[in-house]
Design a protein around this motif. Structure first.
Motif, PDB file in Angstrom:
ATOM      1  N   VAL A 336      17.544 -79.496   8.071  1.00  0.00           N
ATOM      2  CA  VAL A 336      17.301 -78.662   6.902  1.00  0.00           C
ATOM      3  C   VAL A 336      15.876 -78.825   6.358  1.00  0.00           C
ATOM      4  CG1 VAL A 336      18.257 -80.424   5.348  1.00  0.00           C
ATOM      5  CG2 VAL A 336      18.217 -78.020   4.631  1.00  0.00           C
ATOM      6  N   PHE A 337      15.271 -79.993   6.509  1.00  0.00           N
ATOM      7  CA  PHE A 337      13.897 -80.242   6.066  1.00  0.00           C
ATOM      8  C   PHE A 337      12.911 -80.302   7.236  1.00  0.00           C
ATOM      9  CE2 PHE A 337      16.448 -82.458   2.702  1.00  0.00           C
ATOM     10  CZ  PHE A 337      16.195 -81.527   1.705  1.00  0.00           C
ATOM     11  N   GLY A 338      13.368 -79.881   8.410  1.00  0.00           N
ATOM     12  CA  GLY A 338      12.509 -79.928   9.593  1.00  0.00           C
ATOM     13  C   GLY A 338      12.942 -81.030  10.538  1.00  0.00           C
ATOM     14  N   LEU A 339      12.615 -80.865  11.807  1.00  0.00           N
ATOM     15  CA  LEU A 339      13.036 -81.811  12.834  1.00  0.00           C
ATOM     16  C   LEU A 339      12.539 -83.242  12.607  1.00  0.00           C
ATOM     17  CD1 LEU A 339      14.610 -82.061  15.452  1.00  0.00           C
ATOM     18  CD2 LEU A 339      12.514 -81.512  16.710  1.00  0.00           C
ATOM     19  N   PRO A 340      11.288 -83.455  12.112  1.00  0.00           N
ATOM     20  CA  PRO A 340      10.822 -84.841  11.925  1.00  0.00           C
ATOM     21  C   PRO A 340      11.703 -85.661  10.982  1.00  0.00           C
ATOM     22  CG  PRO A 340       8.975 -83.332  11.836  1.00  0.00           C
ATOM     23  CD  PRO A 340      10.215 -82.489  11.821  1.00  0.00           C
ATOM     24  N   TYR A 341      12.362 -84.970  10.031  1.00  0.00           N
ATOM     25  CA  TYR A 341      13.143 -85.694   9.023  1.00  0.00           C
ATOM     26  C   TYR A 341      14.650 -85.658   9.295  1.00  0.00           C
ATOM     27  CZ  TYR A 341       8.689 -85.193   6.649  1.00  0.00           C
ATOM     28  OH  TYR A 341       7.355 -85.219   6.341  1.00  0.00           O
ATOM     29  N   ALA A 342      15.026 -85.260  10.510  1.00  0.00           N
ATOM     30  CA  ALA A 342      16.445 -85.109  10.831  1.00  0.00           C
ATOM     31  C   ALA A 342      17.208 -86.422  10.679  1.00  0.00           C
ATOM     32  CB  ALA A 342      16.599 -84.564  12.250  1.00  0.00           C
ATOM     33  N   THR A 343      16.625 -87.510  11.169  1.00  0.00           N
ATOM     34  CA  THR A 343      17.348 -88.787  11.083  1.00  0.00           C
ATOM     35  C   THR A 343      17.496 -89.263   9.638  1.00  0.00           C
ATOM     36  OG1 THR A 343      15.298 -90.059  11.390  1.00  0.00           O
ATOM     37  CG2 THR A 343      16.577 -89.537  13.367  1.00  0.00           C
ATOM     38  N   LEU A 344      16.572 -88.864   8.766  1.00  0.00           N
ATOM     39  CA  LEU A 344      16.686 -89.241   7.357  1.00  0.00           C
ATOM     40  C   LEU A 344      17.864 -88.525   6.706  1.00  0.00           C
ATOM     41  CD1 LEU A 344      13.014 -89.306   6.031  1.00  0.00           C
ATOM     42  CD2 LEU A 344      14.434 -91.211   6.779  1.00  0.00           C
ATOM     43  N   VAL A 345      18.025 -87.233   7.028  1.00  0.00           N
ATOM     44  CA  VAL A 345      19.129 -86.469   6.455  1.00  0.00           C
ATOM     45  C   VAL A 345      20.465 -87.009   6.952  1.00  0.00           C
ATOM     46  CG1 VAL A 345      20.204 -84.191   6.318  1.00  0.00           C
ATOM     47  CG2 VAL A 345      17.717 -84.391   6.195  1.00  0.00           C
ATOM     48  N   LYS A 346      20.584 -87.123   8.275  1.00  0.00           N
ATOM     49  CA  LYS A 346      21.831 -87.632   8.842  1.00  0.00           C
ATOM     50  C   LYS A 346      22.090 -89.069   8.392  1.00  0.00           C
ATOM     51  CE  LYS A 346      22.867 -86.766  13.142  1.00  0.00           C
ATOM     52  NZ  LYS A 346      22.855 -86.793  14.634  1.00  0.00           N
ATOM     53  N   GLY A 347      21.076 -89.897   8.471  1.00  0.00           N
ATOM     54  CA  GLY A 347      21.230 -91.294   8.103  1.00  0.00           C
ATOM     55  C   GLY A 347      21.605 -91.479   6.648  1.00  0.00           C
ATOM     56  N   SER A 348      21.026 -90.684   5.770  1.00  0.00           N
ATOM     57  CA  SER A 348      21.341 -90.799   4.343  1.00  0.00           C
ATOM     58  C   SER A 348      22.808 -90.469   4.079  1.00  0.00           C
ATOM     59  CB  SER A 348      20.445 -89.860   3.530  1.00  0.00           C
ATOM     60  OG  SER A 348      19.082 -90.238   3.645  1.00  0.00           O
ATOM     61  N   LEU A 349      23.324 -89.440   4.750  1.00  0.00           N
ATOM     62  CA  LEU A 349      24.729 -89.077   4.571  1.00  0.00           C
ATOM     63  C   LEU A 349      25.657 -90.156   5.130  1.00  0.00           C
ATOM     64  CD1 LEU A 349      24.688 -85.234   5.320  1.00  0.00           C
ATOM     65  CD2 LEU A 349      24.960 -86.368   3.112  1.00  0.00           C
ATOM     66  N   VAL A 350      25.304 -90.691   6.302  1.00  0.00           N
ATOM     67  CA  VAL A 350      26.106 -91.771   6.879  1.00  0.00           C
ATOM     68  C   VAL A 350      26.115 -92.973   5.950  1.00  0.00           C
ATOM     69  CG1 VAL A 350      26.256 -93.434   8.778  1.00  0.00           C
ATOM     70  CG2 VAL A 350      25.748 -91.042   9.273  1.00  0.00           C
ATOM     71  N   LEU A 351      24.941 -93.317   5.435  1.00  0.00           N
ATOM     72  CA  LEU A 351      24.815 -94.455   4.521  1.00  0.00           C
ATOM     73  C   LEU A 351      25.634 -94.234   3.259  1.00  0.00           C
ATOM     74  CD1 LEU A 351      23.287 -97.156   4.498  1.00  0.00           C
ATOM     75  CD2 LEU A 351      21.408 -96.005   3.313  1.00  0.00           C
ATOM     76  N   LEU A 352      25.623 -92.989   2.766  1.00  0.00           N
ATOM     77  CA  LEU A 352      26.383 -92.656   1.562  1.00  0.00           C
ATOM     78  C   LEU A 352      27.887 -92.793   1.811  1.00  0.00           C
ATOM     79  CD1 LEU A 352      26.011 -91.667  -1.361  1.00  0.00           C
ATOM     80  CD2 LEU A 352      26.277 -89.319  -0.502  1.00  0.00           C
ATOM     81  N   VAL A 353      28.346 -92.310   2.961  1.00  0.00           N
ATOM     82  CA  VAL A 353      29.765 -92.419   3.310  1.00  0.00           C
ATOM     83  C   VAL A 353      30.162 -93.890   3.424  1.00  0.00           C
ATOM     84  CG1 VAL A 353      31.493 -91.986   5.097  1.00  0.00           C
ATOM     85  CG2 VAL A 353      29.895 -90.183   4.449  1.00  0.00           C
ATOM     86  N   GLU A 354      29.322 -94.690   4.101  1.00  0.00           N
ATOM     87  CA  GLU A 354      29.610 -96.120   4.252  1.00  0.00           C
ATOM     88  C   GLU A 354      29.680 -96.803   2.889  1.00  0.00           C
ATOM     89  OE1 GLU A 354      27.502 -96.815   8.641  1.00  0.00           O
ATOM     90  OE2 GLU A 354      26.468 -97.424   6.801  1.00  0.00           O
TER      91      GLU A 354
END
Length: 370
Positions: A336-354
């Motif tokens: 959603v914010f561009g390919l360079p920041y993909a892991t930040l978006v996914k990682g933030s959601l995973v971290l939030l769920v955890e």
């Protein structure tokens, strides 16, 4: 837990950004000599085991517990930690991966000895720490260096690797040292997919011995923390001890006596990382206990109250949570914010769920203890 943010991928996608290069460095382990913030995670975890022990023993003795049952509980706890570490390291293997360099197995191997030291005098504890540091240093220092015809590639190290140490310090090089030699024998006693020749990162089973030294340092901190002395006295002790240990570790490194290498937990690393732990403890003690700024730390407290569960969730369920998000939000939702920041978006959601799993456990007073 925050490894899931994968700053490395962002840094690789934005090679000109010093900001992301800096974050990448401190979310990665250094190749061999030195220290990043990420390298302080395991010693901090290990240090806190020692910090907690005086409180645990004191609480149980106050409830009338006897030494025998407490020792049995310590041994059972040790076995659970070892087996849990092996289980987590075997998740992506075809059979049980008998390896003992994981944080949990390292703590488990050293914990019974720490427990016994918890009932000893401070003189005995200091003697044990000195014996560990000097003895572990001597085992490496007197182990013969590889000969001219040594096959470095067979142990995963290039002969001209830029991180290879020279001179006397070469006794602590990756996969040519005493601990590596021990694992070549010890780990092949267990059933394996292939014979063990080396650990790709240079980690070793015997690191639990100097890691016990880190736990002993934590034991000193825990005793000071539990004492009835004034807060200023405690803070002064943490600061002086931290600076002294830090300086001692650096001095050993600079003088060529012993390099600072976390992966094989050199004695210099015990002192250096122990100093960092004391200084971090001083910082948080001052902010939370002395200055009474506590509310900001609630998210960390939720994690800390279930630290073993947090470790297992991050190690064992992070990939499951990530794949589930892709199934339900779409394969490209993280761009959603561009390919360079993909892991930040996914990682933030995973971290939030955890974190919310841990928060649910906290609210329902579910605490995983071993």
């Amino acid at each position: 837990m925050a490894e899931v943010l994968s700053f490395r991928r962002v840094a690789e996608a934005l090679p000109d950004s010093r900001f992301w290069q800096f974050l990448d460095f401190h979310q990665s382990h250094v190749p061999w000599v030195g220290c990043s913030l990420h390298d302080l995670i395991q010693p901090s975890f290990t240090f806190l085991v020692g910090v907690a022990l005086p409180f645990s023993i004191g609480s149980r003795l106050a409830k009338g517990a006897k030494f025998g049952p407490l020792l049995r509980h310590a041994i059972v706890r040790s076995l659970i930690l070892i087996l849990l570490g092996i289980f987590l390291r075997s998740l992506h293997s075809q059979q049980t991966n008998f390896t003992f360099e994981d944080t949990l197995t390292q703590i488990g191997l050293g914990y019974p000895f720490l427990f016994l030291l918890g009932f000893s005098s401070q003189r005995v504890q200091l003697g044990a720490l000195a014996l560990i540091l000097v003895g572990y240093w001597a085992a490496f220092a007197f182990f013969p260096l590889p000969g001219a015809g040594f096959n470095y590639e067979a142990v995963g190290v290039a002969p001209d690797w830029e991180h290879n140490l020279r001179g006397f310090a070469a006794h602590w090089n990756m996969n040519t040292n005493f601990a590596w030699y021990f694992d070549r024998w010890f780990l092949n006693l267990f059933p394996r997919e292939n014979p063990f020749t080396h650990n790709g990162g240079g980690y070793a089973t015997l690191s639990f011995i100097p890691a016990l030294g880190t736990m002993i340092l934590g034991l000193f901190a825990g005793k000071a923390l539990r004492a009835t002395t004034a807060q200023k006295v405690k803070l002064k002790f943490f600061l002086i001890t931290g600076i002294s240990l830090l300086a001692a570790g650096v001095l050993l490194h600079v003088m060529g006596i012993n390099p600072i290498v976390k992966r094989i937990w050199t004695p210099a690393w015990v002192l250096f990382s122990g100093g960092c732990c004391f200084l971090l403890l001083a910082l948080f003690y001052w902010v939370i206990d002395v200055a009474n700024y506590k509310k900001w730390s609630f998210p960390l407290m939720v994690i800390g109250m279930n630290s073993i569960a947090a470790y297992v969730i991050a190690d064992g369920f992070g990939s499951f949570i990530a794949s589930s998000l892709s199934i339900h939000l779409g394969q490209d939702y993280d761009q959603v914010f561009g390919l360079p920041y993909a892991t930040l978006v996914k990682g933030s959601l995973v971290l939030l769920v955890e974190w919310y799993i841990l928060y649910w456990m906290y609210k329902n007073k579910i605490y995983i203890k071993v």
